[in-house]
Motif scaffolding. Sequence first.
Motif, PDB file in Angstrom:
ATOM      1  N   HIS A 187      19.907  -3.360   8.856  1.00 46.11           N
ATOM      2  CA  HIS A 187      20.552  -4.294   8.286  1.00 46.11           C
ATOM      3  C   HIS A 187      19.571  -4.523   6.945  1.00 46.11           C
ATOM      4  O   HIS A 187      18.392  -4.780   7.062  1.00 46.11           O
ATOM      5  N   SER A 188      20.161  -4.457   5.752  1.00 46.03           N
ATOM      6  CA  SER A 188      19.718  -4.410   4.496  1.00 46.03           C
ATOM      7  C   SER A 188      20.437  -5.472   3.617  1.00 46.03           C
ATOM      8  O   SER A 188      21.497  -4.865   2.986  1.00 46.03           O
ATOM      9  N   VAL A 189      20.140  -6.874   3.232  1.00 46.60           N
ATOM     10  CA  VAL A 189      20.648  -7.550   2.259  1.00 46.60           C
ATOM     11  C   VAL A 189      20.175  -7.846   1.155  1.00 46.60           C
ATOM     12  O   VAL A 189      18.812  -8.852   1.452  1.00 46.60           O
ATOM     13  N   LYS A 190      20.578  -7.634   0.115  1.00 45.99           N
ATOM     14  CA  LYS A 190      19.771  -8.072  -1.366  1.00 45.99           C
ATOM     15  C   LYS A 190      18.246  -7.623  -1.475  1.00 45.99           C
ATOM     16  O   LYS A 190      17.460  -8.521  -1.907  1.00 45.99           O
ATOM     17  N   CYS A 191      17.854  -6.533  -0.782  1.00 44.38           N
ATOM     18  CA  CYS A 191      16.681  -6.124  -0.925  1.00 44.38           C
ATOM     19  C   CYS A 191      16.540  -4.659  -1.084  1.00 44.38           C
ATOM     20  O   CYS A 191      15.772  -4.172  -0.223  1.00 44.38           O
ATOM     21  N   PRO A 192      17.209  -4.118  -2.128  1.00 44.32           N
ATOM     22  CA  PRO A 192      17.307  -2.702  -2.203  1.00 44.32           C
ATOM     23  C   PRO A 192      15.877  -2.058  -2.261  1.00 44.32           C
ATOM     24  O   PRO A 192      15.241  -1.136  -1.866  1.00 44.32           O
ATOM     25  N   GLN A 193      15.188  -2.806  -3.202  1.00 39.78           N
ATOM     26  CA  GLN A 193      13.554  -2.294  -3.578  1.00 39.78           C
ATOM     27  C   GLN A 193      12.903  -2.268  -2.454  1.00 39.78           C
ATOM     28  O   GLN A 193      12.052  -1.441  -2.103  1.00 39.78           O
ATOM     29  N   ALA A 194      12.773  -3.444  -1.510  1.00 34.84           N
ATOM     30  CA  ALA A 194      11.975  -3.678  -0.599  1.00 34.84           C
ATOM     31  C   ALA A 194      12.378  -2.279   0.653  1.00 34.84           C
ATOM     32  O   ALA A 194      11.659  -2.003   1.276  1.00 34.84           O
ATOM     33  N   THR A 195      13.603  -2.058   0.624  1.00 38.17           N
ATOM     34  CA  THR A 195      14.232  -1.224   1.585  1.00 38.17           C
ATOM     35  C   THR A 195      13.569   0.265   1.118  1.00 38.17           C
ATOM     36  O   THR A 195      13.079   1.228   1.908  1.00 38.17           O
ATOM     37  N   LEU A 196      13.893   0.567  -0.171  1.00 35.59           N
ATOM     38  CA  LEU A 196      13.312   1.682  -0.610  1.00 35.59           C
ATOM     39  C   LEU A 196      11.588   2.010  -0.595  1.00 35.59           C
ATOM     40  O   LEU A 196      11.153   2.962   0.063  1.00 35.59           O
ATOM     41  N   GLU A 197      10.936   0.740  -0.648  1.00 32.70           N
ATOM     42  CA  GLU A 197       9.339   1.031  -0.601  1.00 32.70           C
ATOM     43  C   GLU A 197       9.137   0.911   1.018  1.00 32.70           C
ATOM     44  O   GLU A 197       8.025   1.769   1.353  1.00 32.70           O
ATOM     45  N   LEU A 198       9.820   0.402   1.785  1.00 32.12           N
ATOM     46  CA  LEU A 198       9.643   0.342   3.436  1.00 32.12           C
ATOM     47  C   LEU A 198       9.840   1.864   3.741  1.00 32.12           C
ATOM     48  O   LEU A 198       8.998   2.407   4.696  1.00 32.12           O
ATOM     49  N   PHE A 199      10.887   2.602   3.439  1.00 31.90           N
ATOM     50  CA  PHE A 199      10.928   3.753   3.750  1.00 31.90           C
ATOM     51  C   PHE A 199       9.927   4.893   3.356  1.00 31.90           C
ATOM     52  O   PHE A 199       9.630   5.566   3.951  1.00 31.90           O
ATOM     53  N   ASP A 200       9.529   4.440   2.015  1.00 27.87           N
ATOM     54  CA  ASP A 200       8.566   5.501   1.352  1.00 27.87           C
ATOM     55  C   ASP A 200       7.264   5.136   2.271  1.00 27.87           C
ATOM     56  O   ASP A 200       6.649   6.053   2.618  1.00 27.87           O
ATOM     57  N   ARG A 201       7.022   3.938   2.808  1.00 28.85           N
ATOM     58  CA  ARG A 201       5.851   3.564   3.313  1.00 28.85           C
ATOM     59  C   ARG A 201       5.927   4.220   4.879  1.00 28.85           C
ATOM     60  O   ARG A 201       4.720   4.823   5.409  1.00 28.85           O
ATOM     61  N   LEU A 202       6.985   4.243   5.574  1.00 29.61           N
ATOM     62  CA  LEU A 202       7.192   4.648   6.979  1.00 29.61           C
ATOM     63  C   LEU A 202       7.035   6.291   6.811  1.00 29.61           C
ATOM     64  O   LEU A 202       6.639   6.863   8.149  1.00 29.61           O
ATOM     65  N   LYS A 203       7.580   6.858   5.811  1.00 25.24           N
ATOM     66  CA  LYS A 203       7.597   8.292   5.804  1.00 25.24           C
ATOM     67  C   LYS A 203       6.010   8.726   5.673  1.00 25.24           C
ATOM     68  O   LYS A 203       5.649   9.648   6.168  1.00 25.24           O
ATOM     69  N   ARG A 204       5.191   7.926   5.030  1.00 23.49           N
ATOM     70  CA  ARG A 204       3.728   8.518   4.771  1.00 23.49           C
ATOM     71  C   ARG A 204       3.191   8.366   6.105  1.00 23.49           C
ATOM     72  O   ARG A 204       2.280   8.844   6.680  1.00 23.49           O
ATOM     73  N   LYS A 205       3.729   7.172   6.783  1.00 21.14           N
ATOM     74  CA  LYS A 205       3.004   6.744   8.112  1.00 21.14           C
ATOM     75  C   LYS A 205       3.095   7.683   9.215  1.00 21.14           C
ATOM     76  O   LYS A 205       2.124   7.979  10.099  1.00 21.14           O
ATOM     77  N   HIS A 206       4.499   8.066   9.276  1.00 21.91           N
ATOM     78  CA  HIS A 206       4.831   8.733  10.402  1.00 21.91           C
ATOM     79  C   HIS A 206       5.061  10.500  10.228  1.00 21.91           C
ATOM     80  O   HIS A 206       5.132  11.075  11.091  1.00 21.91           O
ATOM     81  N   GLU A 207       4.825  10.803   8.894  1.00 17.21           N
ATOM     82  CA  GLU A 207       4.795  12.142   8.598  1.00 17.21           C
ATOM     83  C   GLU A 207       6.059  13.072   9.170  1.00 17.21           C
ATOM     84  O   GLU A 207       7.014  12.746   8.690  1.00 17.21           O
ATOM     85  N   GLU A 208       5.523  13.693   9.970  1.00 22.26           N
ATOM     86  CA  GLU A 208       6.646  14.911  10.353  1.00 22.26           C
ATOM     87  C   GLU A 208       7.417  14.064  11.508  1.00 22.26           C
ATOM     88  O   GLU A 208       8.652  14.528  11.633  1.00 22.26           O
ATOM     89  N   ASN A 209       7.011  13.055  12.140  1.00 22.23           N
ATOM     90  CA  ASN A 209       7.961  12.236  12.950  1.00 22.23           C
ATOM     91  C   ASN A 209       8.746  11.404  12.415  1.00 22.23           C
ATOM     92  O   ASN A 209       9.920  10.937  13.026  1.00 22.23           O
TER      93      ASN A 209
END
Length: 327
Positions: A187-209
């Motif tokens: 669920h992502s409502v009216k927070c596109p930038q926060a969603t993009l930043e979240l996914f970027d952060r999670l990608k760095r955190k979880h790496e290959e997973n």
Amino acid sequence: MTPLPSGVLEHIVDSHCHPTDAPSISAASMQQLQITVCAMSTHSKDQSLVRELAQTYPSKIIPCFGHHPWFSHFITTNAGVAKHEHYHRLFQPTEELYPAFEDLLPHLPEPVLLDDILVDLRSNFASCSSPPMLGEVGIDAIFKVPYDYHATPRRISPFMIPLEHQLTVLEAQIDIAVEFGASVSFHSVKCPQATLELFDRLKRKHEENWNNIRFDIHSCSMSPETLVQLQRKHANVWMSVSTTINGRSRNLRPLIAACAVDKLLIESDYDAIEQSTPKCLEILDIVAEVKGWHIETDWDDGDENGAVHRLEANWKVFSATQTRTTE
């Protein structure tokens, strides 16, 4: 709306709905259901309802466990915190809004510890014979807490759930999805930038997973440009649309047109299970029109370019359980 034979209907997946929210759900209504549905949970009281529904109808229900951002204020990260202290710390009422806070407080439950939520979530995931999903989870920048969520009409308080708190609850749940290789209804409502930043952060955190789980931005309300940016940066992002929510938006057709053809799903986003099929057929018609796909009337004709064939193929990739890489 295109009428379809049962041989085609059985290949349709409603990627997001809330059947346990509707009092009309019954053995008769489930018997008549010809498609597969992803049944979302949203708070502590409906996790068991979704689990029991999936156990009763394993061929029709894909269970989805998780805590919706609209109910994330029910969750605390501090063991032993008193109810008043928890909600006061979360909403930080000004002197002017203090009467509204005191009016809201009796309607709110005792807070539940995030650690306990995660134990229950992990237990539900582990108990499923077929792969569950994490959902509905996410973030919402405009939701205001109602005094009574189930009241009609619903009276709305002036208080919003801080995005930082939503993200804390959300990321802890996503960590478990990564652990189990589970797909996520997001669920992502009216927070596109926060969603993009979240996914970027999670990608760095979880790496290959990170690529072991897949996200469906459900009833997507992003701009087509934001969706394209998100799917280019993150190959594990799908999108689903519904007439229930997206039907009101001028962006619906441009959004469908912009979405990668192999990352598109459909949903009803409805509660009454009787409406799951017709709502999915409504959005199927629109998707097929925008993408220039025809809708099959005979599954056995072998045409893999039909809309239902394509969407089923998308679903199979989206829902496939991945193996976590361990160090």
